[in-house]
Design a protein around this motif. Structure first.
Motif, PDB file in Angstrom:
ATOM      1  N   ALA A 102       0.831  -1.206   0.000  1.00  0.00           N
ATOM      2  CA  ALA A 102       0.000   0.000   0.000  1.00  0.00           C
ATOM      3  C   ALA A 102       0.868   1.259   0.000  1.00  0.00           C
ATOM      4  O   ALA A 102       0.486   2.283  -0.571  1.00  0.00           O
ATOM      5  N   LEU A 103       2.044   1.168   0.611  1.00  0.00           N
ATOM      6  CA  LEU A 103       2.961   2.312   0.641  1.00  0.00           C
ATOM      7  C   LEU A 103       3.669   2.505  -0.694  1.00  0.00           C
ATOM      8  O   LEU A 103       3.956   3.631  -1.100  1.00  0.00           O
ATOM      9  N   ASP A 104       3.999   1.391  -1.367  1.00  0.00           N
ATOM     10  CA  ASP A 104       4.761   1.470  -2.620  1.00  0.00           C
ATOM     11  C   ASP A 104       4.499   0.204  -3.437  1.00  0.00           C
ATOM     12  O   ASP A 104       5.185  -0.795  -3.278  1.00  0.00           O
ATOM     13  N   ASP A 105       3.522   0.256  -4.319  1.00  0.00           N
ATOM     14  CA  ASP A 105       3.131  -0.954  -5.055  1.00  0.00           C
ATOM     15  C   ASP A 105       3.957  -1.209  -6.314  1.00  0.00           C
ATOM     16  O   ASP A 105       3.722  -2.174  -7.024  1.00  0.00           O
ATOM     17  N   LYS A 106       4.966  -0.386  -6.584  1.00  0.00           N
ATOM     18  CA  LYS A 106       5.793  -0.584  -7.784  1.00  0.00           C
ATOM     19  C   LYS A 106       7.251  -0.934  -7.433  1.00  0.00           C
ATOM     20  O   LYS A 106       8.104  -0.939  -8.288  1.00  0.00           O
ATOM     21  N   ASN A 107       7.497  -1.267  -6.195  1.00  0.00           N
ATOM     22  CA  ASN A 107       8.848  -1.550  -5.721  1.00  0.00           C
ATOM     23  C   ASN A 107       9.183  -3.026  -5.925  1.00  0.00           C
ATOM     24  O   ASN A 107       8.435  -3.900  -5.481  1.00  0.00           O
ATOM     25  N   GLU A 108      10.304  -3.322  -6.584  1.00  0.00           N
ATOM     26  CA  GLU A 108      10.694  -4.703  -6.885  1.00  0.00           C
ATOM     27  C   GLU A 108      10.972  -5.522  -5.633  1.00  0.00           C
ATOM     28  O   GLU A 108      10.622  -6.700  -5.566  1.00  0.00           O
ATOM     29  N   PHE A 109      11.617  -4.919  -4.638  1.00  0.00           N
ATOM     30  CA  PHE A 109      11.911  -5.640  -3.400  1.00  0.00           C
ATOM     31  C   PHE A 109      10.610  -6.016  -2.690  1.00  0.00           C
ATOM     32  O   PHE A 109      10.447  -7.149  -2.222  1.00  0.00           O
ATOM     33  N   ILE A 110       9.680  -5.076  -2.633  1.00  0.00           N
ATOM     34  CA  ILE A 110       8.391  -5.352  -1.989  1.00  0.00           C
ATOM     35  C   ILE A 110       7.661  -6.468  -2.733  1.00  0.00           C
ATOM     36  O   ILE A 110       7.104  -7.376  -2.112  1.00  0.00           O
ATOM     37  N   ASP A 111       7.690  -6.434  -4.059  1.00  0.00           N
ATOM     38  CA  ASP A 111       7.063  -7.498  -4.853  1.00  0.00           C
ATOM     39  C   ASP A 111       7.714  -8.856  -4.584  1.00  0.00           C
ATOM     40  O   ASP A 111       7.026  -9.872  -4.484  1.00  0.00           O
TER      41      ASP A 111
END
Length: 125
Positions: A102-111
């Motif tokens: 929700a904070l950053d939906d385009k971040n590779e690490f989060i994905d």
């Protein structure tokens, strides 16, 4: 160069990290954190080294501190989710990674962490 200065401790830690000596890297990152406990990069490095050296509970303690300081940083929240997963707290990890997305939906690490947690939840069923 002062070897006890925060920057020196950090870069000595990075050198040990590059050499694959996670125990020594963690030691230097912790020493740097003792002189600058508001540095988000240090928290990330400490968490990374705790994971690399199998010190998941300690990593989780640092990640919880990090997120309490930097709750709007998606990568910090994702690292907390990863450490929750490594500490077998899958439901908390799932809720936490959704917060990171929700904070950053385009971040590779989060994905990447999101996919790991989804896979762990699928195996658990």
């Amino acid at each position: 160069m002062n070897p006890k200065a925060n920057g020196s401790l950090f870069f000595i830690g990075k050198c040990y990290q590059a050499l694959g000596n996670h125990r020594m890297a963690l030691r230097y990152f912790k020493n740097a954190w003792d002189t600058d406990s508001y540095n988000a990069i240090l928290f990330k490095e400490i968490g990374t080294e705790c994971m690399a050296s199998g010190q998941y509970e300690e990593g989780l303690r640092y990640a919880l501190k990090e997120v309490s300081e930097y709750s709007n940083n998606g990568e910090s929240v994702a690292q907390l989710a990863q450490l929750l997963l490594l500490n077998n707290k899958t439901e908390e990890a799932r809720a936490t990674i959704l917060r990171a997305k929700a904070l950053d939906d385009k971040n590779e690490f989060i994905d990447y962490v999101y996919k790991k947690i989804l896979a762990a939840n699928m195996q658990k069923r």
